[in-house]
Design an enzyme around this catalytic site. Structure first.
Site, short mmCIF file in Angstrom:
data_model
loop_
_atom_site.label_atom_id
_atom_site.label_comp_id
_atom_site.label_asym_id
_atom_site.label_seq_id
_atom_site.Cartn_x
_atom_site.Cartn_y
_atom_site.Cartn_z
N ASP A 152 43.56 48.94 5.76
CA ASP A 152 44.16 50.01 4.95
C ASP A 152 45.34 49.47 4.15
OD1 ASP A 152 45.16 49.64 7.50
OD2 ASP A 152 45.76 51.72 7.81
N ASP A 167 32.84 44.85 1.42
CA ASP A 167 32.09 45.60 0.42
C ASP A 167 33.07 46.42 -0.42
OD1 ASP A 167 30.11 46.87 -0.98
OD2 ASP A 167 29.38 48.09 0.68
N TYR A 178 26.41 47.40 8.72
CA TYR A 178 25.21 47.60 7.91
C TYR A 178 23.95 47.07 8.60
CZ TYR A 178 28.58 48.47 4.13
OH TYR A 178 29.60 48.95 3.37
#
Ligand code: NAD
Length: 360
Positions: A227, A251, A146
């Site tokens: 994952d 996030d 980000y």
């Protein structure tokens, strides 16, 4: 002890829920012989209304002069509020990003705890939720994808976009230390989540986390690919204590973890820098749909105040007193509208604050 706390009442339900958290803090201070002084700070829509901008230098300076800041949520209804006629950099949310950056808040802590009394709100299968869970996501907040360089350009006639995921060892070390420190105050387990089978940034992440772990022989470290972690959070959340991860993974995983509790009005959070300073706030937004109606659940903000006592002021016993009072109120059958179930007693925002304060 004496503490100086900045209060950002914020927008929407913010003032209602912060008032209740302050009530509980005052009761805790009285009971344990502490003194908290408060300084009101403006941020978000409330700051736009007074100063025309969502964050001023004064708010940043005043926040820095406090030991910690407790905040309600900020923002309004994007369709109807005049704040959203302004350009994006002047809207309420820009104030929140601005203050996090100005205070260098690189560590975001979001606990996800399943209360026995609220188990029916949990969207997981009964055989999974029966075990309960009590985990905390430690997310790196100021680096990674980000904040890396990005561009969109035409390459050989094809539009191409690039985002950069970059971490240096210093950034990884400081967040890892925070995770191990927090694990020492909990059940002593850190699960570091990465994608080290693919990403260089994750391979460095794993190496540095293992180095930091050597200074914490009492904390058990494990690693998990992101994952797999997304699956494990819905298959067996009880296995986790502290989940340590980088910005984008955190996030996504922190939203997943909070949703499996099923109760948005109960979720606290903290953002810390490398001093003891922290910004403490509920995980939910400003709920403009119920603002000013004495309907908001103040518990997420009250639990954020408990986190403040634990992580900024090192007052573990006092934090536990608040958490215990919240559990007791739920056991006694009191519920705000968002967590109401049959057979319980409906309670407004102010009454919920009173009931919790009475049980400190
Ligand atoms: P929201 O979290 O405010 O509301 C979502 C739903 O949950 C609504 O139905 C609301 O009534 C309910 N809800 C939320 N908190 C509650 C509580 N304490 N008690 C009872 N019910 C509660 O999310 P949204 O509607 O998407 O956003 C509203 C505003 O909040 C927007 O301006 C958004 O940008 C802002 N926001 C701020 C923060 C923050 O300050 N950190 C975080 C998220 C959203």
């Amino acid at each position: 002890m004496n503490g100086k706390i900045g209060l950002i009442f914020g927008d929407g339900i913010g003032p209602e829920i912060v008032r209740e958290a302050k009530k509980v803090l005052d009761r805790t201070a009285e009971k344990f012989g502490h003194r908290f002084d408060y300084k009101e700070l403006l941020l978000g829509g409330a700051s736009i209304d007074v100063h025309g901008v969502p964050l001023t230098k004064e708010t940043v300076e005043e926040a820095k002069a406090c030991d910690a800041v407790l905040m309600g949520s900020i923002g309004g209804d994007a369709k109807t509020s005049p704040w959203y006629q302004l350009e994006p950099s002047k809207r309420p949310e820009a104030g929140l990003l601005g203050i996090r950056k100005a205070l260098n808040l690189f560590a975001n802590l979001r606990p996800a705890y399943l209360y026995e009394e609220l188990r029916s709100s949990c969207p997981l299968r009964e055989d999974i939720s029966r075990a309960g869970f009590d985990l905390l996501i430690m997310r790196e907040l100021t680096g990674g994808l980000y904040f890396g360089a990005r561009k969109t350009e035409e390459v050989d006639g094809v539009m191409t976009a690039v985002d950069t995921l970059s971490y240096n060892e210093l950034e990884i070390r400081r967040i890892a230390k925070r995770a191990f420190d927090v694990a020492q105050k909990r059940r002593g387990k850190v699960c570091s989540v990465d994608k080290a089978n693919v990403l260089d940034s994750s391979r460095l992440w794993r190496k540095v986390v293992e180095e930091v772990a050597k200074d914490y022989p009492d904390v058990e470290l494990s690693h998990m690919y992101v994952d797999n972690c997304a699956m494990q959070l819905v298959m067996n959340p009880a296995q986790f204590d502290v989940i340590l991860t980088e910005n984008m993974f955190g996030d996504i995983l922190s939203d997943e973890a909070s949703m499996v509790t099923g109760s948005i009005g109960m979720l606290s959070s903290a953002s810390l820098n490398d001093t003891r300073f922290g910004l403490y706030e509920p995980s939910h937004g400003s709920a403009p749909d119920i603002a000013g109606q004495n309907k908001a659940n103040p518990i997420a903000t009250i639990l954020s105040a408990a986190m403040m006592l634990r992580y900024t002021f090192d007052l573990d016993q006092e934090a536990e007193a608040i958490e215990g009072a919240v559990r007791q109120v739920l056991k006694d059958g009191y519920r705000t509208g968002d967590i109401m179930t049959e057979g319980c007693t409906y309670t407004g925002t102010v009454q919920m604050g009173d009931l919790i304060a009475e049980r400190i």
